[in-house]
Design an enzyme around this catalytic site. Sequence first.
Site, PDB file in Angstrom:
ATOM      1  N   ARG A  56       0.828  -1.060   0.076  1.00 48.92           N
ATOM      2  CA  ARG A  56      -0.131  -0.103   0.097  1.00 48.92           C
ATOM      3  C   ARG A  56       0.709   1.158  -0.021  1.00 48.92           C
ATOM      4  NH1 ARG A  56      -1.717   2.189   4.595  1.00 48.92           N
ATOM      5  NH2 ARG A  56      -2.108  -0.044   5.453  1.00 48.92           N
TER       6      ARG A  56
ATOM      7  N   TYR B  79     -16.300  16.756 -16.238  1.00 51.72           N
ATOM      8  CA  TYR B  79     -16.608  15.172 -16.163  1.00 51.72           C
ATOM      9  C   TYR B  79     -17.665  15.254 -15.203  1.00 51.72           C
ATOM     10  CZ  TYR B  79     -16.273  10.350 -14.880  1.00 51.72           C
ATOM     11  OH  TYR B  79     -16.637   9.019 -14.495  1.00 51.72           O
TER      12      TYR B  79
ATOM     13  N   LYS C 156      -7.888   6.069 -19.580  1.00 50.76           N
ATOM     14  CA  LYS C 156      -8.395   6.281 -20.958  1.00 50.76           C
ATOM     15  C   LYS C 156      -6.921   6.423 -21.736  1.00 50.76           C
ATOM     16  CE  LYS C 156     -12.287   7.652 -19.202  1.00 50.76           C
ATOM     17  NZ  LYS C 156     -12.021   7.683 -17.699  1.00 50.76           N
TER      18      LYS C 156
END
Length: 396
Positions: free
Chosen positions: A63, A115, A212
């Site tokens: 992590r 967005y 993306k």
Amino acid sequence: IDQTELAKRIKKKDKMKFNTKVIHGGQHHDPSTGAVMPPVYQTSTFVQTSPGKPLNPDYEYSRAANPTRSALENALASIENGTRGLAFSSGLAATDCILRSFKAGDEIIAMDDLYGGTYRMFTRIYKDSGIKFHFVDMNDLEKFKSLINENTKLVWVETPTNPLMKLADIQEIAKITKEKKILFAVDNTFATPYLQKPLDLGADIVMHSATKYLGGHSDVIAGALIVKDEALGDQLHFQQFATGATLGPMDSFLVLRGIKTLHLRVQRHCENGVKVVEFLSNHPKIKTVYFPGLPSHPYHEIAKKQMSGFGGMVSFTFVSGKKEEAVNFLERLNVFTLAESLGGVESLANHPALMTHASIPEDKRKEIGITDDLVRLSVGIEDAEDLIADLMQALA
């Protein structure tokens, strides 16, 4: 090329040209095996030689840091000309990490066209946090400056925006934020670092939905932050580590692999985008085409100033103005895939009002121009003739 300067540039990888950086920037062969690509370190934890003494001081628990994720983060910093990259489990997780820097009473100024997921986070997830959000047209610099006060801590900009392809002048906004000592973050998802480098233009933070164009193959959900200031990078890393929104090693590997072809893919996205726009602009059923490469686009000059190309994102509306015509068009597509997201090698089509921006209230959508007949295309890297033939038959 001067050979001495060339040797210096190649030795110091951050001085390489962009097309070389995406493959080599911030990257090293695996020291233990010589593997050209970083291995997928599918491990949650790392051995310690004594309590509190990891075998490798950089790696204790995945992590906090994982070698595969570190390789991706080094690449992200390289291609955006930053000092620190951070890889997240999604673009929204990256955005959330930034917002955790602020407290009740702080104010954030954001672009009015965002967005849908970003708008939803700002207005619903953080609505009871005490943070005040202002939404403004960032091209109205006087209006923007009038909103700044002693409580203003962050300016958030998308450019180009999703889905109306509005632009904001990063350099001009940066002059204001630097003078007022306000953090300035730019969502660079649509442009990619191949076409636009916000840190070089004065921004403090760059955000990507790496799902993306950076990933580029519609096979991973990921986000990224890149900064120039090392202290800010340390702060954001602590917030990421403490809240846990990190990217797993396999997903890190996939995004890193995608970055290595970013320059080739985005070049083709741009080439195909221009051809699709030319077709749509001359079709009798199409009313308005939103594309920053068009001389008629209201922010075309800003695009020429700060972008090296105009991308593969295109939106348009119909002469009829009817939602039904847009839906019928989308249902008839064969090569374009009707789906959310963007930036993959395949061409995608989307109805913002019913899909990606459905979380924005209808009155707000109408106010900023997201009409019910608006269609957004993510133009892929297929043969442009096939894409245009598909659009032609769907419009017919």
